[in-house]
Design an enzyme around this catalytic site. Structure first.
Site, short mmCIF file in Angstrom:
data_model
loop_
_atom_site.label_atom_id
_atom_site.label_comp_id
_atom_site.label_asym_id
_atom_site.label_seq_id
_atom_site.Cartn_x
_atom_site.Cartn_y
_atom_site.Cartn_z
CE LYS A 1 1.05 2.18 14.08
NZ LYS A 1 1.92 0.98 13.28
CG ASP B 1 0.36 5.02 4.04
OD1 ASP B 1 -0.32 3.83 3.91
OD2 ASP B 1 0.23 5.08 5.80
CG ASP C 1 0.00 -0.28 2.42
OD1 ASP C 1 1.63 -0.55 2.79
OD2 ASP C 1 -0.77 0.39 3.80
#
Ligand code: GTP
Length: 324
Positions: free
Chosen positions: A155, A213, A104
């Site tokens: 993250k 992304d 992706d």
């Protein structure tokens, strides 16, 4: 070399479209997202293994109907195993080293050069890195001498991010990384495995052109613009009988007579933009309809979604058969 492509995620951020279609089959600049990723592979790649899960049968059917230039095989997981679990499940026949690709992301990169850099480094892996402002959704690398990755935080909160260089989702690994993944349970490769590999030499390869992304509606449309601007949108000219400005990618059986365009649009197979309607910066999936005098801007319309005559929709995602 062989390539392992991770394609088993749910694509939650692109719901409701991904309730019925895996995001990798959403067409960007006239071609499914997955095929833009595959296009980055060197011609001499021997085999591509798709580590699938969610909607695996759709991906399998699409790949059979539209064979890419490399032999492709899908290996599906019954339960979602995460990125590492998917690698373990599907990677049994991988070469040493192998390419690992997220399905992706869009990018401009010579993966053959990344593989050569990897071979020269003598390390366990080489990860392409993209520079982004907001690192929160990504894995962030701390870089040392010779772009050796000295730390990797998935993250992080902004104050804990060691740099603005993030995992671009396109990498090369020695086969032995697969031995480091525990079998039979969900594993996040980035969170659980990558930090433990740093002492064996993981190197960064900084991307210098574009990267994105395509996992959210906004970024998906930005990705489509980047692809069109890079000439990866096929002919990208205005459809016959329409006016305004391109690029517009029109798939088989799509119609747009008398419609106007504002550029950066994919009109899916058998989709219709009726006379007097206007579409820009959008993806219309197969069989979607924009009725006369309607305006669509910044939208992702799922298969057979419909925008009613005269309606104006902007920055919306409609699922399969949805109406606005
Ligand atoms: P969101 O649900 O919107 O976050 O999207 P996603 O499910 O695709 O998750 P994410 O973008 O974090 O995934 C990164 C890559 O890993 C994508 O190419 C996914 O298809 C793939 N992926 C995520 N989870 C799995 C999994 O459980 N198995 C496999 N085989 N691939 C996965």
């Amino acid at each position: 070399m062989k390539a392992l492509v991770l394609i088993g995620g749910f694509g939650t951020r692109l719901r409701p479209v991904t309730y019925t279609v895996p995001k990798q089959l959403i067409p960007l600049a006239g071609k499914p997202m997955l095929y833009h990723v595959l296009d980055l592979l060197p011609a001499e790649v021997e085999e591509v293994v798709l580590a699938t899960g969610y909607k695996s049968e759709q991906i399998d059917a699409y790949v059979r109907a539209h064979p890419p230039r490399w032999p492709v095989r899908t290996v599906s997981e019954a339960e979602p195993l995460g990125t590492g679990g998917g690698m373990k499940n599907a990677g049994g026949t991988m070469s040493d080293p192998f390419f690992l690709l997220n399905s992706d992301v869009i990018a401009a990169v010579d993966l053959g050069e990344v593989a050569r850099r990897h071979a020269r480094s003598g390390g366990i892996g080489t990860m392409t890195l993209a520079e982004v402002e907001d690192t929160r959704p990504y894995g962030v690398a701390a870089l040392g001498e010779g772009d050796r990755i000295t730390g990797f935080v998935e993250k992080p909160e902004p104050e804990a991010a060691p740099s603005h260089w993030i995992n671009a989702g396109l990498s090369v690994w020695r086969r032995e990384v697969l031995d480091r993944i525990p079998p039979g349970r969900p594993v996040s490769f980035e969170q659980e495995i990558v930090p433990k590999l740093l002492d064996q030499g993981l190197f960064g390869y900084r991307l210098s052109r574009y990267w994105d992304d395509a996992g959210t509606p906004e970024r998906l449309l930005r990705s489509q613009r980047l692809l069109f601007d890079d000439g990866r949108g096929g002919r990208g000219t205005l459809p016959a009988g329409s006016f305004g400005k391109g690029p517009v990618a029109l798939l088989k059986g799509a119609q747009a007579r008398g419609a106007s365009f504002g550029g950066y649009v994919t009109v899916g197979a058998e989709a219709v933009v009726e006379a007097g309607a206007h579409v820009e910066n959008s993806v219309l999936m197969d069989g979607a309809v924009v009725e006369r005098e309607a305006t669509v801007d910044g939208c992702l319309l799922g298969p057979r979604a419909r925008v009613r005559a005269g309606h104006r929709v902007s920055h919306q995602v409609l699922g399969e058969g949805g109406e606005a």
